[in-house]
Write a protein that holds these residues in place. Structure first.
Motif, PDB file in Angstrom:
ATOM      1  N   VAL A  30       0.844  -1.193   0.000  1.00 48.31           N
ATOM      2  CA  VAL A  30       0.000   0.000   0.000  1.00 48.31           C
ATOM      3  C   VAL A  30       0.889   1.256   0.000  1.00 48.31           C
ATOM      4  CG1 VAL A  30      -1.782   1.266   1.281  1.00 48.31           C
ATOM      5  CG2 VAL A  30      -1.695  -1.231   1.438  1.00 48.31           C
ATOM      6  N   ALA A  31       0.589   2.200  -0.897  1.00 45.35           N
ATOM      7  CA  ALA A  31       1.328   3.469  -0.884  1.00 45.35           C
ATOM      8  C   ALA A  31       0.710   4.385   0.163  1.00 45.35           C
ATOM      9  CB  ALA A  31       1.284   4.117  -2.254  1.00 45.35           C
ATOM     10  N   ILE A  32       1.572   4.947   1.012  1.00 46.70           N
ATOM     11  CA  ILE A  32       1.087   5.806   2.110  1.00 46.70           C
ATOM     12  C   ILE A  32       1.822   7.147   2.092  1.00 46.70           C
ATOM     13  CG2 ILE A  32       0.560   3.792   3.571  1.00 46.70           C
ATOM     14  CD1 ILE A  32       3.094   4.446   5.213  1.00 46.70           C
ATOM     15  N   PRO A  33       1.115   8.222   2.506  1.00 46.55           N
ATOM     16  CA  PRO A  33       1.828   9.493   2.601  1.00 46.55           C
ATOM     17  C   PRO A  33       2.768   9.495   3.817  1.00 46.55           C
ATOM     18  CG  PRO A  33      -0.435   9.727   3.384  1.00 46.55           C
ATOM     19  CD  PRO A  33      -0.293   8.320   2.886  1.00 46.55           C
ATOM     20  N   THR A  34       3.862  10.207   3.724  1.00 45.31           N
ATOM     21  CA  THR A  34       4.672  10.519   4.913  1.00 45.31           C
ATOM     22  C   THR A  34       5.044  11.997   4.792  1.00 45.31           C
ATOM     23  OG1 THR A  34       7.006  10.275   4.238  1.00 45.31           O
ATOM     24  CG2 THR A  34       5.784   8.225   4.611  1.00 45.31           C
ATOM     25  N   GLU A  35       5.706  12.554   5.789  1.00 48.34           N
ATOM     26  CA  GLU A  35       6.059  13.972   5.706  1.00 48.34           C
ATOM     27  C   GLU A  35       7.139  14.247   4.654  1.00 48.34           C
ATOM     28  OE1 GLU A  35       6.831  11.890   8.004  1.00 48.34           O
ATOM     29  OE2 GLU A  35       8.694  12.346   9.062  1.00 48.34           O
ATOM     30  N   THR A  36       7.879  13.199   4.232  1.00 46.24           N
ATOM     31  CA  THR A  36       8.964  13.411   3.253  1.00 46.24           C
ATOM     32  C   THR A  36       8.457  13.186   1.827  1.00 46.24           C
ATOM     33  OG1 THR A  36       9.662  11.114   3.566  1.00 46.24           O
ATOM     34  CG2 THR A  36      10.812  12.821   4.873  1.00 46.24           C
ATOM     35  N   VAL A  37       8.193  11.920   1.497  1.00 44.35           N
ATOM     36  CA  VAL A  37       7.650  11.538   0.184  1.00 44.35           C
ATOM     37  C   VAL A  37       6.672  10.382   0.439  1.00 44.35           C
ATOM     38  CG1 VAL A  37       9.787  12.187  -1.016  1.00 44.35           C
ATOM     39  CG2 VAL A  37       9.479   9.803  -0.316  1.00 44.35           C
ATOM     40  N   TYR A  38       5.874  10.005  -0.552  1.00 42.85           N
ATOM     41  CA  TYR A  38       5.012   8.823  -0.384  1.00 42.85           C
ATOM     42  C   TYR A  38       5.889   7.571  -0.334  1.00 42.85           C
ATOM     43  CZ  TYR A  38       0.358  10.886  -0.781  1.00 42.85           C
ATOM     44  OH  TYR A  38      -0.796  11.578  -0.519  1.00 42.85           O
ATOM     45  N   ALA A 145       7.565   5.588  -3.188  1.00 41.33           N
ATOM     46  CA  ALA A 145       6.574   4.878  -4.006  1.00 41.33           C
ATOM     47  C   ALA A 145       6.624   5.314  -5.472  1.00 41.33           C
ATOM     48  CB  ALA A 145       5.178   5.088  -3.422  1.00 41.33           C
ATOM     49  N   ASN A 146       7.812   5.238  -6.063  1.00 38.83           N
ATOM     50  CA  ASN A 146       7.983   5.575  -7.475  1.00 38.83           C
ATOM     51  C   ASN A 146       8.560   4.362  -8.196  1.00 38.83           C
ATOM     52  OD1 ASN A 146      10.283   6.491  -5.643  1.00 38.83           O
ATOM     53  ND2 ASN A 146      11.336   6.255  -7.606  1.00 38.83           N
ATOM     54  N   ASN A 161       0.569   7.778 -11.174  1.00 35.30           N
ATOM     55  CA  ASN A 161       1.219   7.885 -12.487  1.00 35.30           C
ATOM     56  C   ASN A 161       2.252   6.771 -12.677  1.00 35.30           C
ATOM     57  OD1 ASN A 161      -0.244  10.102 -13.216  1.00 35.30           O
ATOM     58  ND2 ASN A 161       1.334  11.594 -12.648  1.00 35.30           N
ATOM     59  N   ASP A 162       2.940   6.403 -11.598  1.00 35.89           N
ATOM     60  CA  ASP A 162       3.988   5.374 -11.704  1.00 35.89           C
ATOM     61  C   ASP A 162       3.468   3.957 -11.473  1.00 35.89           C
ATOM     62  OD1 ASP A 162       5.795   7.432 -12.044  1.00 35.89           O
ATOM     63  OD2 ASP A 162       7.166   6.788 -10.454  1.00 35.89           O
ATOM     64  N   LEU A 163       2.534   3.785 -10.536  1.00 39.69           N
ATOM     65  CA  LEU A 163       2.290   2.429 -10.010  1.00 39.69           C
ATOM     66  C   LEU A 163       0.835   1.951 -10.106  1.00 39.69           C
ATOM     67  CD1 LEU A 163       4.568   2.628  -6.812  1.00 39.69           C
ATOM     68  CD2 LEU A 163       5.096   1.466  -8.964  1.00 39.69           C
ATOM     69  N   ASP A 164      -0.028   2.714 -10.771  1.00 37.95           N
ATOM     70  CA  ASP A 164      -1.431   2.288 -10.894  1.00 37.95           C
ATOM     71  C   ASP A 164      -1.482   0.910 -11.569  1.00 37.95           C
ATOM     72  OD1 ASP A 164      -4.133   2.343 -10.689  1.00 37.95           O
ATOM     73  OD2 ASP A 164      -4.483   3.815 -12.284  1.00 37.95           O
ATOM     74  N   GLY A 165      -2.197  -0.021 -10.945  1.00 40.65           N
ATOM     75  CA  GLY A 165      -2.294  -1.379 -11.505  1.00 40.65           C
ATOM     76  C   GLY A 165      -1.199  -2.315 -11.018  1.00 40.65           C
ATOM     77  N   LYS A 166      -0.184  -1.757 -10.331  1.00 39.70           N
ATOM     78  CA  LYS A 166       0.930  -2.611  -9.874  1.00 39.70           C
ATOM     79  C   LYS A 166       0.938  -2.816  -8.366  1.00 39.70           C
ATOM     80  CE  LYS A 166       4.044  -1.448 -13.602  1.00 39.70           C
ATOM     81  NZ  LYS A 166       5.052  -0.537 -14.074  1.00 39.70           N
ATOM     82  N   ILE A 167       0.093  -2.069  -7.636  1.00 42.11           N
ATOM     83  CA  ILE A 167       0.078  -2.185  -6.170  1.00 42.11           C
ATOM     84  C   ILE A 167      -1.374  -2.347  -5.700  1.00 42.11           C
ATOM     85  CG2 ILE A 167       2.194  -0.838  -5.950  1.00 42.11           C
ATOM     86  CD1 ILE A 167       0.574   1.586  -5.178  1.00 42.11           C
ATOM     87  N   ASP A 168      -1.542  -2.822  -4.470  1.00 39.11           N
ATOM     88  CA  ASP A 168      -2.901  -3.109  -3.996  1.00 39.11           C
ATOM     89  C   ASP A 168      -3.718  -1.846  -3.756  1.00 39.11           C
ATOM     90  OD1 ASP A 168      -2.907  -6.095  -3.688  1.00 39.11           O
ATOM     91  OD2 ASP A 168      -1.122  -5.589  -2.535  1.00 39.11           O
ATOM     92  N   VAL A 170      -3.599   2.752  -2.752  1.00 39.29           N
ATOM     93  CA  VAL A 170      -2.896   3.991  -2.418  1.00 39.29           C
ATOM     94  C   VAL A 170      -3.805   4.825  -1.523  1.00 39.29           C
ATOM     95  CG1 VAL A 170      -3.561   4.982  -4.661  1.00 39.29           C
ATOM     96  CG2 VAL A 170      -1.840   6.127  -3.319  1.00 39.29           C
ATOM     97  N   ILE A 171      -3.239   5.357  -0.453  1.00 36.94           N
ATOM     98  CA  ILE A 171      -4.001   6.262   0.411  1.00 36.94           C
ATOM     99  C   ILE A 171      -3.935   7.651  -0.219  1.00 36.94           C
ATOM    100  CG2 ILE A 171      -4.084   7.352   2.685  1.00 36.94           C
ATOM    101  CD1 ILE A 171      -3.276   4.774   3.907  1.00 36.94           C
ATOM    102  N   MET A 172      -5.118   8.219  -0.476  1.00 37.64           N
ATOM    103  CA  MET A 172      -5.182   9.489  -1.215  1.00 37.64           C
ATOM    104  C   MET A 172      -5.009  10.655  -0.233  1.00 37.64           C
ATOM    105  SD  MET A 172      -5.581   8.252  -4.223  1.00 37.64           S
ATOM    106  CE  MET A 172      -5.982   9.676  -5.223  1.00 37.64           C
TER     107      MET A 172
END
Ligand code: TXA
Ligand code: MG
Length: 340
Positions: A30-38, A145-146, A161-168, A170-172
């Motif tokens: 799962v892609a998650i936000p953090t204070e630095t980068v996703y 998450a790139n 843009n990078d990972l749609d369809g490749k990961i379960d 993403v938290i928006m």
């Protein structure tokens, strides 16, 4: 695979956090936000989940991951050696954009650390990242998450843009506040060593670690046969597809230089914008390095839209978080730098 979009609007907030925890406990990513980068998160205890990260990103197998925690108790299962200097660093910089490399504990599979006997650990300050860690009850291995080599993602849109369809999923979440990745320091060397500059600056680090040394790979290209302390630093990284050149010098020299060029994009300081005659994007206030950090990756992602032959980026000062921006830019430019 269909990538679930997990909304954080008020109505969906709780169910989205719960769903992300469920996926992570079932060895999903799962892609998650953090204070630095996703970050692209997986259970740090699961070899098969970690493997999925490497596949989705196309990440080289020898590039280790950072393990994310939400409280210090989680360290017991991650490292056997939480030294006095590690405690001091945790006091000073956690939660926040700081990663320390420690001795790897047995519960963390070798693949998290790409076979090394060390492990990188960070406690993020971002509220959503912390809630996901808490809800899952797991330390989370999470690289940016790139797609490997592309600029890191600072928004949920970049991730898709990078990972749609490749990961379960993403938290928006919101755009990331810091904009460059965490500072990485190895505490397994004597003296401790800065492997990657980031959100916590060298000036701040030296107050806690006076004998800190800066790894040569921070500012220069490692030789091809050199063993690099932080494997991530040896790769071409953060790069637009268009040829990119870093340009150092004062504003007058930079503006004069780009105004003699054609078929190019100038990525300039805010106050240079009006004087530049070619295509241009401003990316920050020269008196505030934090603005460059925040805008850096979205600007590098936009550069290819201009369809030009060359991108000339004006290098910011190396003070404060400017050092982290410079470190990413020389890699984005494959170490091509013009000093005016
Ligand atoms: O801000 C960040 O650190 C973000 C967010 C998601 O937390 N994560 C991130 O991860 O930037 P990644 O995988 O893109 O970068 C991790 C860096 C790489 O340069 C890697 O080589 C280094 O940390 N690293 C990880 N484990 C290491 C270890 N055991 N020894 C030395 N370097 C390590
Ligand atoms: Mg990365």
């Amino acid at each position: 695979m269909k990538t679930e979009r997990l909304s954080l609007s008020q109505v969906f907030f709780e169910s989205s956090i719960k769903r992300s925890a469920e996926i992570l406990n079932n060895d999903g990513i799962v892609a998650i936000p953090t204070e630095t980068v996703y970050g692209l998160a997986a259970s740090a205890y699961s070899k098969s989940a970690v493997e999925k990260i490497f596949i989705a990103k196309g990440r080289p197998q020898d590039n280790p991951l950072i393990v994310h925690i939400s409280h210090l108790d989680m360290l017991n299962d991650i490292t056997s050696d939480f030294s006095d200097i590690a405690k001091k660093c945790a006091d000073a910089f956690w939660p926040g954009p700081f990663t320390m490399v420690l001795k790897r504990g047995e519960k963390i599979p070798k693949s998290v650390s790409a076979g090394l006997d060390t492990v990188a650990v960070r406690m993020p300050s971002d509220d959503i990242a912390r809630q996901v860690i808490e809800a899952s009850g797991l330390p989370l291995a999470a690289p940016s998450a790139n797609i490997s080599g592309a600029p890191s993602p600072t928004s949920a849109t970049h991730v898709l843009n990078d990972l749609d369809g490749k990961i379960d999923a993403v938290i928006m979440g919101d755009d990331c506040g810091v904009g460059v990745e965490s500072t990485v320091v190895s505490l397994c060397t004597n003296p401790p060593r800065l492997l990657r500059p980031g959100g916590v600056t060298v000036e701040q680090l030296k107050e806690v670690i006076p004998d800190l040394v800066i790894d040569p790979a921070v500012l220069a290209q490692p030789k091809s046969d050199e063993k690099v302390a932080s494997p991530g630093m040896k790769y071409k990284h953060y790069a637009p597809k268009t040829e990119t050149v870093l340009v150092s010098g004062d504003s007058e020299a930079y503006v004069g230089f780009v105004n003699t060029k054609s078929d190019c994009l100038a990525i300039c300081f805010d106050d240079e914008y009006e004087s530049i005659k070619t295509q241009k994007i401003a990316y920050g206030d020269k008196n505030n390095e934090e603005t460059f950090a925040k805008n850096l990756f979205s600007v590098l992602r936009k550069a290819d839209d201009y369809n030009v032959k060359t991108v000339y980026i004006h290098s910011p000062s190396k003070q404060g978080v400017g050092l982290a921006v410079y470190n990413r830019l020389i890699r984005a430019a494959s170490f091509k730098e013009i000093v005016l």
